[in-house]
Design a protein around this motif. Structure first.
Motif, PDB file in Angstrom:
ATOM      1  N   UNK A 121      15.350 -21.695 -12.278  1.00 32.80           N
ATOM      2  CA  UNK A 121      16.072 -22.738 -11.541  1.00 32.80           C
ATOM      3  C   UNK A 121      15.459 -24.105 -11.850  1.00 32.80           C
ATOM      4  N   UNK A 122      16.273 -25.090 -12.262  1.00 36.40           N
ATOM      5  CA  UNK A 122      15.737 -26.420 -12.569  1.00 36.40           C
ATOM      6  C   UNK A 122      15.457 -27.259 -11.328  1.00 36.40           C
ATOM      7  N   UNK A 123      15.965 -26.828 -10.176  1.00 42.03           N
ATOM      8  CA  UNK A 123      15.771 -27.573  -8.935  1.00 42.03           C
ATOM      9  C   UNK A 123      15.943 -26.623  -7.752  1.00 42.03           C
ATOM     10  N   UNK A 124      15.539 -27.070  -6.599  1.00 44.11           N
ATOM     11  CA  UNK A 124      15.758 -26.286  -5.378  1.00 44.11           C
ATOM     12  C   UNK A 124      17.124 -26.630  -4.801  1.00 44.11           C
ATOM     13  N   UNK A 125      17.769 -25.648  -4.173  1.00 41.36           N
ATOM     14  CA  UNK A 125      19.073 -25.898  -3.578  1.00 41.36           C
ATOM     15  C   UNK A 125      19.834 -24.612  -3.346  1.00 41.36           C
ATOM     16  N   UNK A 126      21.156 -24.736  -3.339  1.00 42.39           N
ATOM     17  CA  UNK A 126      22.056 -23.607  -3.077  1.00 42.39           C
ATOM     18  C   UNK A 126      22.920 -23.363  -4.314  1.00 42.39           C
ATOM     19  N   UNK A 127      23.108 -22.112  -4.676  1.00 40.27           N
ATOM     20  CA  UNK A 127      23.978 -21.759  -5.802  1.00 40.27           C
ATOM     21  C   UNK A 127      25.432 -21.929  -5.347  1.00 40.27           C
ATOM     22  N   UNK A 128      26.111 -22.953  -5.876  1.00 36.31           N
ATOM     23  CA  UNK A 128      27.475 -23.259  -5.437  1.00 36.31           C
ATOM     24  C   UNK A 128      28.529 -22.743  -6.411  1.00 36.31           C
TER      25      UNK A 128
END
Length: 304
Positions: A121-128
């Motif tokens: 993952x290149x960044x933190x967040x939510x898979x949209x």
């Protein structure tokens, strides 16, 4: 409600091949550096062979340079031949660096090569969005979308509002608005206008206005909200208990005194729900005007 496009990053496997393992799914929350999937790729074998050839070529060129240096010092070869050997060594070093960089780009450790490429993952967040499944093709050289996943950082989100053209002169960039949630009536957030679309909907005669809102954690993509813009003029509106409003035939009514213990039904236009089970009245009832607090109790007996 939409993600902030500036905080959405695609996940792309630079090595083309077949997906052999997927560790996340649509809607999952991920952290930067987390393993998302593993791809079996022939690109790795080709890149590693190129690297091994570059290592051998550089080793040979370096050996020849050392030999030429000794010969040149003893006058056995001309300077031009020695300089040509130097140039060959420099080219070999450049090719070796390029081969190492290619392995690094593909995520391959040159000391422990494998035909399995790990995608993180290149960044933190939510898979949209998710465009791959197990055994599916992945990479930039295959047809279709090269983006395996899209990850959105939802710390800040966009609220898209439709504003009638008559109200557009009352708003401007940087202006704030109060955000109200159908799912959370007691929560109110503040958003800032970051864009006013120059194109109006030809059917509704509305312009899309984008609000930038900090997400405290409970805002979800696709959530329905309403926004109150702070215009130039203050308005005073009536509020009544929610039970005072009768919803009948897709219209809203309240009951007001008509004298001699009689009541009449008055149509009103309702606004948003307020805390403490209060309902805003946009029109049809003035502030301070009397009305019946429980509409259902009079509905069958009132004078129409």
């Amino acid at each position: 409600m939409n993600p902030d496009i500036a905080k959405m990053l695609p996940v792309i496997s630079l090595a083309s091949g077949r997906v052999v393992d997927i560790r996340v799914r649509l809607g999952d929350t991920v952290k930067k550096g987390q393993l998302l999937m593993r791809v079996q790729s022939n690109d790795v074998a080709g890149a590693f062979n190129t690297y091994l050839k570059a290592v051998n070529d550089e080793h040979l060129a370096n050996t020849q340079l050392k030999r030429a240096e000794i010969l040149y010092q003893h006058g056995a070869i001309p300077q031009s031949q020695f300089e040509q050997t130097q140039n060959t060594e420099q080219d070999a070093v450049a090719d070796l660096h390029a081969a190492e960089q290619q392995l690094q780009t593909l995520g391959i450790d040159k000391d422990h090569p494998s035909n399995i490429v790990k995608v993180y993952a290149p960044t933190s967040g939510v898979v949209v969005t998710q465009n791959v499944t197990d055994a599916a093709a992945a990479g930039v050289t295959y047809s279709g979308s090269s983006t395996a996943f899209t990850i959105a950082n939802l710390s800040d989100v966009w609220v898209i509002c439709n504003v009638y053209e008559n109200d557009i002169p009352s708003i401007h960039l940087g202006q704030t608005a109060d955000i109200h949630f159908n799912a959370y009536p007691d929560k109110v957030l503040t958003g800032t206008i970051s864009n006013i679309s120059p194109i109006l909907d030809p059917n509704l005669r509305t312009a899309q206005v984008r609000l930038q809102v900090h997400n405290p954690g409970f805002m979800n993509i696709g959530m329905f909200v309403t926004a109150d813009f702070h215009g130039k003029h203050l308005e005073q509106r009536a509020t009544v208990p929610a039970d005072a409003v009768l919803h009948l035939h897709d219209r809203d009514w309240v009951f007001v005194p008509a004298g001699d213990n009689h009541f009449r039904r008055v149509e009103v236009t309702t606004g948003k729900m307020l805390p403490n089970n209060q309902q805003e009245i946009v029109s049809g009832l003035s502030a301070g005007q009397q009305m019946v607090s429980n509409a259902l109790s009079l509905n069958s007996t009132v004078e129409q």
